[in-house]
Write a protein that holds these residues in place. Structure first.
Motif, mmCIF file in Angstrom:
data_model
loop_
_atom_site.group_PDB
_atom_site.id
_atom_site.type_symbol
_atom_site.label_atom_id
_atom_site.label_comp_id
_atom_site.label_asym_id
_atom_site.label_seq_id
_atom_site.Cartn_x
_atom_site.Cartn_y
_atom_site.Cartn_z
ATOM 1 N N THR A 121 0.838 -1.198 0.000
ATOM 2 C CA THR A 121 0.000 0.000 0.000
ATOM 3 C C THR A 121 0.871 1.246 0.000
ATOM 4 O OG1 THR A 121 -1.721 -1.150 1.265
ATOM 5 C CG2 THR A 121 -1.794 1.242 1.288
ATOM 6 N N ALA A 122 0.435 2.258 -0.736
ATOM 7 C CA ALA A 122 1.062 3.578 -0.702
ATOM 8 C C ALA A 122 -0.032 4.611 -0.470
ATOM 9 C CB ALA A 122 1.789 3.869 -2.010
ATOM 10 N N GLU A 123 0.336 5.712 0.176
ATOM 11 C CA GLU A 123 -0.601 6.804 0.434
ATOM 12 C C GLU A 123 -0.066 8.070 -0.221
ATOM 13 O OE1 GLU A 123 -1.932 5.273 4.886
ATOM 14 O OE2 GLU A 123 -0.733 7.101 4.683
ATOM 15 N N TRP A 124 -0.889 8.699 -1.050
ATOM 16 C CA TRP A 124 -0.512 9.943 -1.732
ATOM 17 C C TRP A 124 -1.345 11.060 -1.128
ATOM 18 C CZ3 TRP A 124 -0.265 10.154 -7.799
ATOM 19 C CH2 TRP A 124 0.322 11.348 -8.211
ATOM 20 N N TRP A 125 -0.716 11.930 -0.361
ATOM 21 C CA TRP A 125 -1.370 13.072 0.272
ATOM 22 C C TRP A 125 -1.205 14.272 -0.650
ATOM 23 C CZ3 TRP A 125 -2.511 13.273 5.904
ATOM 24 C CH2 TRP A 125 -2.440 12.013 6.509
ATOM 25 N N PHE A 126 -2.314 14.879 -1.073
ATOM 26 C CA PHE A 126 -2.236 15.986 -2.025
ATOM 27 C C PHE A 126 -3.428 16.919 -1.878
ATOM 28 C CE2 PHE A 126 -4.629 12.662 -4.101
ATOM 29 C CZ PHE A 126 -5.690 13.348 -4.667
ATOM 30 N N VAL A 127 -3.272 18.115 -2.447
ATOM 31 C CA VAL A 127 -4.336 19.108 -2.525
ATOM 32 C C VAL A 127 -4.483 19.515 -3.989
ATOM 33 C CG1 VAL A 127 -5.111 21.407 -1.832
ATOM 34 C CG2 VAL A 127 -3.828 20.001 -0.207
ATOM 35 N N PRO A 128 -5.658 19.314 -4.597
ATOM 36 C CA PRO A 128 -5.867 19.806 -5.955
ATOM 37 C C PRO A 128 -5.866 21.338 -5.961
ATOM 38 C CG PRO A 128 -7.470 18.104 -5.412
ATOM 39 C CD PRO A 128 -6.784 18.489 -4.139
ATOM 40 N N VAL A 129 -5.133 21.916 -6.905
ATOM 41 C CA VAL A 129 -5.034 23.378 -6.974
ATOM 42 C C VAL A 129 -5.533 23.937 -8.306
ATOM 43 C CG1 VAL A 129 -3.192 23.559 -5.268
ATOM 44 C CG2 VAL A 129 -2.601 23.246 -7.678
ATOM 45 N N ALA A 130 -5.957 23.079 -9.218
ATOM 46 C CA ALA A 130 -6.517 23.524 -10.495
ATOM 47 C C ALA A 130 -7.625 22.560 -10.900
ATOM 48 C CB ALA A 130 -5.432 23.562 -11.578
ATOM 49 N N THR A 131 -8.610 23.082 -11.623
ATOM 50 C CA THR A 131 -9.730 22.252 -12.057
ATOM 51 C C THR A 131 -9.461 21.661 -13.442
ATOM 52 O OG1 THR A 131 -10.863 24.158 -13.019
ATOM 53 C CG2 THR A 131 -11.397 23.606 -10.729
ATOM 54 N N GLY A 132 -10.156 20.592 -13.743
ATOM 55 C CA GLY A 132 -10.040 19.999 -15.065
ATOM 56 C C GLY A 132 -10.352 18.519 -15.062
ATOM 57 N N ARG A 133 -10.262 17.940 -16.243
ATOM 58 C CA ARG A 133 -10.538 16.515 -16.451
ATOM 59 C C ARG A 133 -9.258 15.851 -16.941
ATOM 60 N NH1 ARG A 133 -12.766 13.979 -21.245
ATOM 61 N NH2 ARG A 133 -13.512 11.916 -20.679
ATOM 62 N N VAL A 134 -8.880 14.750 -16.306
ATOM 63 C CA VAL A 134 -7.657 14.020 -16.615
ATOM 64 C C VAL A 134 -8.039 12.684 -17.232
ATOM 65 C CG1 VAL A 134 -5.673 12.871 -15.568
ATOM 66 C CG2 VAL A 134 -6.369 15.125 -14.749
ATOM 67 N N THR A 135 -7.459 12.392 -18.393
ATOM 68 C CA THR A 135 -7.782 11.127 -19.059
ATOM 69 C C THR A 135 -6.539 10.271 -19.305
ATOM 70 O OG1 THR A 135 -7.648 12.192 -21.234
ATOM 71 C CG2 THR A 135 -9.831 12.084 -20.195
ATOM 72 N N ASP A 136 -5.396 10.669 -18.725
ATOM 73 C CA ASP A 136 -4.171 9.902 -18.967
ATOM 74 C C ASP A 136 -3.779 8.999 -17.790
ATOM 75 O OD1 ASP A 136 -3.284 11.880 -17.217
ATOM 76 O OD2 ASP A 136 -1.445 12.305 -18.335
ATOM 77 N N LEU A 137 -4.720 8.712 -16.881
ATOM 78 C CA LEU A 137 -4.440 7.784 -15.780
ATOM 79 C C LEU A 137 -4.292 6.384 -16.368
ATOM 80 C CD1 LEU A 137 -4.158 7.027 -12.791
ATOM 81 C CD2 LEU A 137 -6.667 6.900 -12.688
ATOM 82 N N ARG A 138 -3.164 5.731 -16.029
ATOM 83 C CA ARG A 138 -2.909 4.416 -16.614
ATOM 84 C C ARG A 138 -1.887 3.648 -15.792
ATOM 85 N NH1 ARG A 138 0.457 7.885 -18.201
ATOM 86 N NH2 ARG A 138 2.491 7.527 -19.084
ATOM 87 N N CYS A 139 -1.769 2.362 -16.094
ATOM 88 C CA CYS A 139 -0.697 1.520 -15.577
ATOM 89 C C CYS A 139 0.136 1.093 -16.775
ATOM 90 C CB CYS A 139 -1.245 0.286 -14.850
ATOM 91 S SG CYS A 139 0.073 -0.835 -14.308
ATOM 92 N N GLY A 140 1.399 1.473 -16.755
ATOM 93 C CA GLY A 140 2.271 1.202 -17.890
ATOM 94 C C GLY A 140 3.115 -0.048 -17.758
ATOM 95 N N ILE A 141 2.859 -0.874 -16.737
ATOM 96 C CA ILE A 141 3.605 -2.130 -16.589
ATOM 97 C C ILE A 141 3.370 -2.988 -17.834
ATOM 98 C CG2 ILE A 141 3.740 -4.299 -15.275
ATOM 99 C CD1 ILE A 141 4.857 -2.165 -13.574
ATOM 100 N N VAL A 142 4.442 -3.558 -18.360
ATOM 101 C CA VAL A 142 4.336 -4.431 -19.529
ATOM 102 C C VAL A 142 4.290 -5.882 -19.056
ATOM 103 C CG1 VAL A 142 5.447 -5.170 -21.671
ATOM 104 C CG2 VAL A 142 5.582 -2.773 -20.959
ATOM 105 N N GLY A 143 3.259 -6.589 -19.489
ATOM 106 C CA GLY A 143 3.078 -7.990 -19.095
ATOM 107 C C GLY A 143 3.871 -8.943 -19.973
ATOM 108 N N THR A 144 3.774 -10.212 -19.666
ATOM 109 C CA THR A 144 4.504 -11.248 -20.417
ATOM 110 C C THR A 144 4.036 -11.351 -21.868
ATOM 111 O OG1 THR A 144 2.961 -12.923 -19.621
ATOM 112 C CG2 THR A 144 5.012 -12.621 -18.370
ATOM 113 N N ASP A 145 2.818 -10.842 -22.149
ATOM 114 C CA ASP A 145 2.301 -10.858 -23.517
ATOM 115 C C ASP A 145 2.800 -9.677 -24.352
ATOM 116 O OD1 ASP A 145 0.904 -8.772 -22.380
ATOM 117 O OD2 ASP A 145 -1.092 -9.560 -22.869
ATOM 118 N N GLY A 146 3.618 -8.796 -23.745
ATOM 119 C CA GLY A 146 4.148 -7.640 -24.447
ATOM 120 C C GLY A 146 3.238 -6.432 -24.443
ATOM 121 N N LYS A 147 2.050 -6.557 -23.854
ATOM 122 C CA LYS A 147 1.104 -5.445 -23.764
ATOM 123 C C LYS A 147 1.165 -4.826 -22.372
ATOM 124 C CE LYS A 147 -2.164 -7.251 -27.135
ATOM 125 N NZ LYS A 147 -3.561 -7.584 -27.397
#
Length: 161
Positions: A121-147
């Motif tokens: 487990t990790a905890e990320w403590w933060f305060v949003p300081v600007a408004t908007g919509r984010v669509t680049d949330l992802r997990c970039g780990i590459v699996g054994t299938d190469g994807k």
């Protein structure tokens, strides 16, 4: 100092002092609040996904984003856009020891990606300081299938109001 240099300096100071009061920007002691806890599960056995995959935050509020990885693979919580819209107070690596959580490490400064290992487990403590919509949330780990895990659906959306 010439009149114009003085005028530019005064204008810059006024802009900086008003900047926190502009719409879409937060103001005040943002890091000294009691945090709002939001839990995100990173994957599940045999599944690459964020649970939930849609997150909503409000500017000016302190959040403790708890990233739990109950799966058997490491996962990233990555978003460059999100990192540009928040002030990170700290990121903590925590581990359950008996009945309590113990902090093993703490990081400060600009964070745009957190990797959480299986069962951790990790905890990320933060305060949003600007408004908007984010669509680049992802997990970039590459699996054994190469994807990447994102290719398998481990993507998400964040809205900051």
């Amino acid at each position: 100092m010439s009149f114009w240099k003085r005028a530019v300096a005064v204008a810059a100071l006024v802009a900086l002092s008003w900047g926190a009061a502009l719409p879409g920007r937060a103001a005040g002691n943002l890091a000294g609040q009691t945090p709002i806890e939001v839990v995100v599960e990173l994957g599940a056995p045999g599944r690459h996904a964020f649970f939930p995959d849609k997150l909503r935050f409000e500017t000016g509020r302190l959040y403790k984003l708890v990233l739990r990885n109950a799966s058997d693979a490491p996962h990233y919580f990555t978003s460059h856009s999100f990192s540009q819209m928040i002030y990170t107070r700290k990121v903590q690596v925590v581990q359950r020891q008996g009945e309590r959580l113990v902090t093993l490490a703490e990081f400060k400064g600009a964070i745009r990606e957190i990797e959480v290992y299986p069962g951790q487990t990790a905890e990320w403590w933060f305060v949003p300081v600007a408004t908007g919509r984010v669509t680049d949330l992802r997990c970039g780990i590459v699996g054994t299938d190469g994807k990447t895990h994102a290719d398998h659906g481990m993507v998400g959306e964040i809205v900051i109001e």
